[in-house]
Design a protein around this motif. Sequence first.
Motif, short mmCIF file in Angstrom:
data_model
loop_
_atom_site.label_atom_id
_atom_site.label_comp_id
_atom_site.label_asym_id
_atom_site.label_seq_id
_atom_site.Cartn_x
_atom_site.Cartn_y
_atom_site.Cartn_z
N VAL A 42 0.73 -1.53 0.12
CA VAL A 42 0.11 -0.06 -0.04
C VAL A 42 0.91 0.97 -0.45
O VAL A 42 0.32 2.24 -0.80
CB VAL A 42 -0.94 -0.28 1.44
N ILE A 46 0.57 0.83 -4.45
CA ILE A 46 -0.12 1.76 -4.88
C ILE A 46 -0.13 3.54 -4.55
O ILE A 46 -0.92 3.82 -5.04
CB ILE A 46 -1.61 0.86 -3.54
N LEU A 50 -1.43 6.68 -7.04
CA LEU A 50 -2.68 7.04 -6.43
C LEU A 50 -2.88 8.15 -6.37
O LEU A 50 -3.33 9.58 -6.21
CB LEU A 50 -3.46 6.04 -5.85
N ASN A 97 -3.95 5.07 4.63
CA ASN A 97 -3.57 3.97 3.90
C ASN A 97 -4.22 3.08 4.58
O ASN A 97 -4.08 1.91 4.23
CB ASN A 97 -2.21 4.58 4.48
N ILE A 104 -7.35 -4.28 1.67
CA ILE A 104 -6.58 -5.72 0.51
C ILE A 104 -6.24 -6.47 1.33
O ILE A 104 -6.46 -7.97 0.50
CB ILE A 104 -4.70 -5.10 0.45
#
Length: 155
Positions: A42, A46, A50, A97, A104
């Motif tokens: 994350v 990710i 993002l 976060n 996930i």
Amino acid sequence: MLERLKKNFGEFKTFAMKGNVIDMAVGIIIGAAFGKIIDSLVKDIIMPPLGWLMGKVDFTNLYLTLPNYDGEIIKYPSLEAAQSAGAVTINYGIFINTMISFIIVAFSVFILVKAINKLRAQEVKEETVTTKTCPYCFSNIDIRATKCPNCTSAI
């Protein structure tokens, strides 16, 4: 006192060596390691793209500063600067976060459990296909049988 201690230790040893407890301990250890992997996924994979797509926003740097005791709100360049100055902050970027990490992990566990259940269903299916029930005497016979060994009826 010593006998009681030995008895309690023996009971604990029996409990700790059961398969379920050991499986649970292994699961917790692997889960902690998996959590670190997901956290890195994350934070490092990710969230940067993002944040970039949303206009170069770093989610870990999203926060609100609460007013100090004099009622004034001081602007800080980063969360780290605000915290080192002793400001009281609401760190909603870190919360975002953490929520993404949770989603996930939950989805990964869902996929894992679904795959395990599918494997278990296949094992059960393979086990139950070896016999069939005689329609006359209702006894279990081999699936390949053409005559019931119990009632001698043709099947």
